[in-house]
Motif scaffolding. Structure first.
Motif, PDB file in Angstrom:
ATOM      1  N   ASN A   1     -47.137 -40.774 -14.559  1.00 45.13           N
ATOM      2  CA  ASN A   1     -48.120 -40.412 -15.684  1.00 45.13           C
ATOM      3  C   ASN A   1     -47.509 -39.653 -16.929  1.00 45.13           C
ATOM      4  OD1 ASN A   1     -47.726 -38.039 -14.320  1.00 45.13           O
ATOM      5  ND2 ASN A   1     -49.718 -37.436 -13.996  1.00 45.13           N
ATOM      6  N   GLY A   2     -45.757 -39.393 -16.712  1.00 41.08           N
ATOM      7  CA  GLY A   2     -45.078 -38.665 -17.765  1.00 41.08           C
ATOM      8  C   GLY A   2     -44.884 -37.284 -17.273  1.00 41.08           C
ATOM      9  N   HIS A   3     -45.304 -36.768 -16.040  1.00 35.75           N
ATOM     10  CA  HIS A   3     -45.173 -35.599 -15.504  1.00 35.75           C
ATOM     11  C   HIS A   3     -43.814 -35.252 -15.261  1.00 35.75           C
ATOM     12  CE1 HIS A   3     -46.214 -36.306 -11.018  1.00 35.75           C
ATOM     13  NE2 HIS A   3     -44.663 -36.228 -11.320  1.00 35.75           N
ATOM     14  N   VAL A   4     -43.343 -34.053 -15.404  1.00 39.37           N
ATOM     15  CA  VAL A   4     -41.991 -33.474 -15.306  1.00 39.37           C
ATOM     16  C   VAL A   4     -42.174 -32.161 -14.335  1.00 39.37           C
ATOM     17  CG1 VAL A   4     -40.074 -32.420 -16.634  1.00 39.37           C
ATOM     18  CG2 VAL A   4     -41.306 -34.292 -17.576  1.00 39.37           C
TER      19      VAL A   4
ATOM     20  N   PHE B   1     -44.033 -30.554 -11.803  1.00 33.80           N
ATOM     21  CA  PHE B   1     -45.419 -30.930 -11.792  1.00 33.80           C
ATOM     22  C   PHE B   1     -46.066 -30.067 -13.044  1.00 33.80           C
ATOM     23  CE2 PHE B   1     -45.158 -30.872  -7.004  1.00 33.80           C
ATOM     24  CZ  PHE B   1     -45.644 -32.076  -6.896  1.00 33.80           C
ATOM     25  N   ASN B   2     -45.641 -30.373 -14.166  1.00 33.66           N
ATOM     26  CA  ASN B   2     -46.232 -30.318 -15.287  1.00 33.66           C
ATOM     27  C   ASN B   2     -46.993 -31.448 -15.597  1.00 33.66           C
ATOM     28  OD1 ASN B   2     -45.038 -27.604 -16.866  1.00 33.66           O
ATOM     29  ND2 ASN B   2     -43.410 -28.591 -15.735  1.00 33.66           N
ATOM     30  N   GLU B   3     -48.087 -31.308 -15.377  1.00 35.83           N
ATOM     31  CA  GLU B   3     -48.950 -32.552 -15.583  1.00 35.83           C
ATOM     32  C   GLU B   3     -49.437 -32.887 -16.997  1.00 35.83           C
ATOM     33  OE1 GLU B   3     -49.220 -34.701 -13.049  1.00 35.83           O
ATOM     34  OE2 GLU B   3     -50.029 -33.819 -11.177  1.00 35.83           O
ATOM     35  N   PRO B   4     -50.005 -33.989 -17.374  1.00 37.28           N
ATOM     36  CA  PRO B   4     -50.605 -34.250 -18.743  1.00 37.28           C
ATOM     37  C   PRO B   4     -52.005 -33.307 -18.827  1.00 37.28           C
ATOM     38  CG  PRO B   4     -49.995 -36.469 -17.480  1.00 37.28           C
ATOM     39  CD  PRO B   4     -49.800 -35.279 -16.519  1.00 37.28           C
TER      40      PRO B   4
ATOM     41  N   ASP C   1     -52.895 -27.065 -10.864  1.00 40.10           N
ATOM     42  CA  ASP C   1     -53.578 -28.006  -9.810  1.00 40.10           C
ATOM     43  C   ASP C   1     -52.748 -29.381 -10.273  1.00 40.10           C
ATOM     44  OD1 ASP C   1     -55.464 -26.116  -9.282  1.00 40.10           O
ATOM     45  OD2 ASP C   1     -56.823 -26.731 -10.833  1.00 40.10           O
ATOM     46  N   LEU C   2     -52.889 -30.281  -9.273  1.00 41.35           N
ATOM     47  CA  LEU C   2     -52.137 -31.438  -9.293  1.00 41.35           C
ATOM     48  C   LEU C   2     -53.277 -32.435  -9.567  1.00 41.35           C
ATOM     49  CD1 LEU C   2     -50.036 -31.873  -5.893  1.00 41.35           C
ATOM     50  CD2 LEU C   2     -49.458 -31.069  -8.424  1.00 41.35           C
ATOM     51  N   THR C   3     -52.640 -33.557 -10.615  1.00 45.72           N
ATOM     52  CA  THR C   3     -53.913 -34.527 -10.979  1.00 45.72           C
ATOM     53  C   THR C   3     -54.030 -35.667  -9.860  1.00 45.72           C
ATOM     54  OG1 THR C   3     -52.303 -35.884 -11.943  1.00 45.72           O
ATOM     55  CG2 THR C   3     -53.298 -34.226 -13.418  1.00 45.72           C
ATOM     56  N   ALA C   4     -55.344 -36.261  -9.890  1.00 43.56           N
ATOM     57  CA  ALA C   4     -55.754 -37.268  -8.977  1.00 43.56           C
ATOM     58  C   ALA C   4     -54.451 -38.403  -9.063  1.00 43.56           C
ATOM     59  CB  ALA C   4     -57.062 -38.019  -9.380  1.00 43.56           C
ATOM     60  N   ASN C   5     -53.937 -38.455 -10.012  1.00 38.25           N
ATOM     61  CA  ASN C   5     -52.959 -39.666 -10.350  1.00 38.25           C
ATOM     62  C   ASN C   5     -51.669 -39.218  -9.409  1.00 38.25           C
ATOM     63  OD1 ASN C   5     -50.345 -40.831 -11.304  1.00 38.25           O
ATOM     64  ND2 ASN C   5     -51.870 -41.861 -12.608  1.00 38.25           N
ATOM     65  N   THR C   6     -51.391 -37.951  -9.692  1.00 39.20           N
ATOM     66  CA  THR C   6     -50.134 -37.418  -8.805  1.00 39.20           C
ATOM     67  C   THR C   6     -50.551 -37.451  -7.323  1.00 39.20           C
ATOM     68  OG1 THR C   6     -49.483 -36.110 -10.739  1.00 39.20           O
ATOM     69  CG2 THR C   6     -48.451 -35.410  -8.564  1.00 39.20           C
TER      70      THR C   6
ATOM     71  N   PHE D   1     -46.053 -40.420   1.026  1.00 37.02           N
ATOM     72  CA  PHE D   1     -45.360 -39.376   1.966  1.00 37.02           C
ATOM     73  C   PHE D   1     -46.332 -38.653   2.944  1.00 37.02           C
ATOM     74  CE2 PHE D   1     -43.102 -39.304  -2.409  1.00 37.02           C
ATOM     75  CZ  PHE D   1     -42.041 -40.032  -1.872  1.00 37.02           C
ATOM     76  N   PHE D   2     -47.440 -38.609   2.906  1.00 42.70           N
ATOM     77  CA  PHE D   2     -48.192 -37.939   3.836  1.00 42.70           C
ATOM     78  C   PHE D   2     -48.979 -38.717   4.650  1.00 42.70           C
ATOM     79  CE2 PHE D   2     -47.426 -35.126   0.257  1.00 42.70           C
ATOM     80  CZ  PHE D   2     -47.196 -33.656   1.052  1.00 42.70           C
ATOM     81  N   ALA D   3     -49.658 -38.464   5.647  1.00 45.03           N
ATOM     82  CA  ALA D   3     -50.586 -38.919   6.641  1.00 45.03           C
ATOM     83  C   ALA D   3     -51.525 -39.810   5.658  1.00 45.03           C
ATOM     84  CB  ALA D   3     -50.966 -38.294   7.782  1.00 45.03           C
ATOM     85  N   SER D   4     -52.305 -38.935   5.114  1.00 46.71           N
ATOM     86  CA  SER D   4     -53.207 -39.485   4.346  1.00 46.71           C
ATOM     87  C   SER D   4     -53.342 -38.706   2.948  1.00 46.71           C
ATOM     88  CB  SER D   4     -54.587 -39.138   5.051  1.00 46.71           C
ATOM     89  OG  SER D   4     -54.902 -37.929   4.837  1.00 46.71           O
ATOM     90  N   GLU D   5     -54.132 -39.104   2.151  1.00 47.80           N
ATOM     91  CA  GLU D   5     -54.384 -38.565   0.748  1.00 47.80           C
ATOM     92  C   GLU D   5     -54.936 -37.349   0.677  1.00 47.80           C
ATOM     93  OE1 GLU D   5     -55.239 -41.395  -2.258  1.00 47.80           O
ATOM     94  OE2 GLU D   5     -56.304 -39.846  -3.467  1.00 47.80           O
ATOM     95  N   ALA D   6     -55.852 -37.108   1.676  1.00 52.29           N
ATOM     96  CA  ALA D   6     -56.495 -35.700   2.165  1.00 52.29           C
ATOM     97  C   ALA D   6     -55.221 -34.759   2.578  1.00 52.29           C
ATOM     98  CB  ALA D   6     -57.524 -35.736   3.181  1.00 52.29           C
ATOM     99  N   ASP D   7     -54.250 -35.140   2.971  1.00 54.50           N
ATOM    100  CA  ASP D   7     -53.307 -34.097   3.338  1.00 54.50           C
ATOM    101  C   ASP D   7     -52.447 -33.668   2.309  1.00 54.50           C
ATOM    102  OD1 ASP D   7     -53.845 -34.063   6.153  1.00 54.50           O
ATOM    103  OD2 ASP D   7     -52.947 -35.949   6.516  1.00 54.50           O
ATOM    104  N   VAL D   8     -52.299 -34.231   1.192  1.00 54.77           N
ATOM    105  CA  VAL D   8     -51.507 -33.950  -0.022  1.00 54.77           C
ATOM    106  C   VAL D   8     -52.161 -32.542  -0.680  1.00 54.77           C
ATOM    107  CG1 VAL D   8     -50.512 -34.568  -2.378  1.00 54.77           C
ATOM    108  CG2 VAL D   8     -51.282 -36.363  -0.378  1.00 54.77           C
ATOM    109  N   PRO D   9     -51.236 -31.425  -0.729  1.00 57.05           N
ATOM    110  CA  PRO D   9     -51.675 -30.313  -1.141  1.00 57.05           C
ATOM    111  C   PRO D   9     -52.174 -30.332  -2.794  1.00 57.05           C
ATOM    112  CG  PRO D   9     -49.567 -29.967  -0.188  1.00 57.05           C
ATOM    113  CD  PRO D   9     -49.793 -31.351  -0.119  1.00 57.05           C
ATOM    114  N   LYS D  10     -53.200 -29.596  -2.954  1.00 55.41           N
ATOM    115  CA  LYS D  10     -53.832 -29.969  -4.379  1.00 55.41           C
ATOM    116  C   LYS D  10     -53.195 -29.135  -5.341  1.00 55.41           C
ATOM    117  CE  LYS D  10     -56.897 -32.776  -2.301  1.00 55.41           C
ATOM    118  NZ  LYS D  10     -56.045 -32.988  -0.973  1.00 55.41           N
ATOM    119  N   GLN D  11     -52.508 -28.315  -5.113  1.00 52.07           N
ATOM    120  CA  GLN D  11     -51.934 -27.437  -5.993  1.00 52.07           C
ATOM    121  C   GLN D  11     -50.219 -27.369  -6.018  1.00 52.07           C
ATOM    122  OE1 GLN D  11     -54.066 -23.723  -5.602  1.00 52.07           O
ATOM    123  NE2 GLN D  11     -54.376 -23.688  -7.760  1.00 52.07           N
ATOM    124  N   ALA D  12     -49.504 -26.636  -6.729  1.00 51.94           N
ATOM    125  CA  ALA D  12     -47.955 -26.724  -6.406  1.00 51.94           C
ATOM    126  C   ALA D  12     -47.626 -25.599  -7.622  1.00 51.94           C
ATOM    127  CB  ALA D  12     -47.396 -27.968  -7.171  1.00 51.94           C
ATOM    128  N   LEU D  13     -46.419 -24.984  -7.277  1.00 55.58           N
ATOM    129  CA  LEU D  13     -45.578 -24.049  -8.063  1.00 55.58           C
ATOM    130  C   LEU D  13     -44.784 -25.002  -8.792  1.00 55.58           C
ATOM    131  CD1 LEU D  13     -44.903 -21.689  -5.258  1.00 55.58           C
ATOM    132  CD2 LEU D  13     -46.794 -21.328  -7.017  1.00 55.58           C
TER     133      LEU D  13
END
Ligand code: GLP
Length: 241
Positions: free
Chosen positions: A136-139, A141-144, A156-161, A168-180
């Motif tokens: 989605n053009g992110h750099v 974790f600078n999201e659109p 916050d991470l976008t749904a797309n990311t 890479f994770f066991a399931s989508e629910a395991d992906v952290p919803k935020q990032a530094l």
């Protein structure tokens, strides 16, 4: 922006490694800006090869990573600290004390972000920064978004990311919803930026990036504002330009 179109992922990785190699040879205590994702793994493999064949020495090199999930433990095999150790640091003669990755367990994320930014400044800035581009053009974790925070921040991470990184994770629910993540102004402190893109999945992002219009809805377009950027992409990633 310089653009280098190569045949495939291996050629892209070697071209990026040669740029990094020149910077390291010129300044053995340089600061490398590093990224995660599939894109730079080939670059890291080339740097490991160059270390093993005696062409490069990392004893004095310092590194700063772009981003990290939040919260996440460095022991989690999906953390970016774990990734960097496994894909690069454990295979070269770098002092781990000189490898900086945002702390996914920082108690006060905002305070940590301020300190991370100060740390980059205290190193004298980044000599060469590698970047991948999100679909989605992110750099980093600078999201659109309508607006972007310039410096290191919690986002916050976008749904797309989340969906893209769930592989890479066991399931989508395991992906952290935020990032530094470092912000675009933090990234722009780098004296040189190497952007890499490979495969058809990045073709749309590369097309927008080179489309001549700068917009925060595609953070990669902001890279047109930096005076030393080289985009290295393979034919597939360049196919829609
Ligand atoms: C992640 C990282 C980015 C990276 C992007 C693309 O979200 N935070 O820094 O550029 O994914 O990853 P890949 O190279 O696997 O396509």
């Amino acid at each position: 922006m310089k653009i280098l179109v190569v045949d495939n992922y291996a050629e892209m990785s070697r071209a990026a490694a040669d740029i990094f190699g020149e910077v390291i040879k010129e300044n053995p205590t340089c600061v490398l800006g590093l990224a995660t994702g599939d894109t730079p793994i080939g670059l890291y493999d080339c740097l490991i090869d160059d270390y093993k064949t005696g062409k490069l020495d990392f004893a004095g090199v310092r590194t700063v990573n772009l981003d990290e999930y939040y919260p996440i433990s460095p022991d989690n095999d999906q953390s970016y600290r774990y990734f960097m150790n496994e894909k690069l640091f454990d295979s070269i003669n770098i002092d781990k004390k000189n490898t900086m990755v945002p702390d996914g367990l920082a108690k006060d994320a905002n305070k940590f972000c301020r300190e991370y930014e100060e740390m980059i400044d205290s190193l004298g800035g980044i000599d060469v920064q590698v970047l991948g581009v999100g679909r989605n053009g992110h750099v980093g974790f600078n999201e659109p978004e309508d607006g972007l925070y310039p410096y290191t921040h919690l986002t916050d991470l976008t749904a797309n990311t989340i969906e893209a990184n769930s592989r890479f994770f066991a399931s989508e629910a395991d992906v952290p919803k935020q990032a530094l993540t470092m912000g675009m102004s933090s990234i722009f402190k780098a004296r040189k930026i190497v952007v890499m893109a490979s495969g058809k999945g990045k073709a749309e992002a590369v097309k927008t990036m080179l489309g001549g219009r700068i917009t925060t809805s595609c953070p990669a377009t902001l890279l047109a504002l930096h005076n030393d950027v080289v985009l290295i992409c393979d034919k597939d990633a360049y196919s829609l330009v």
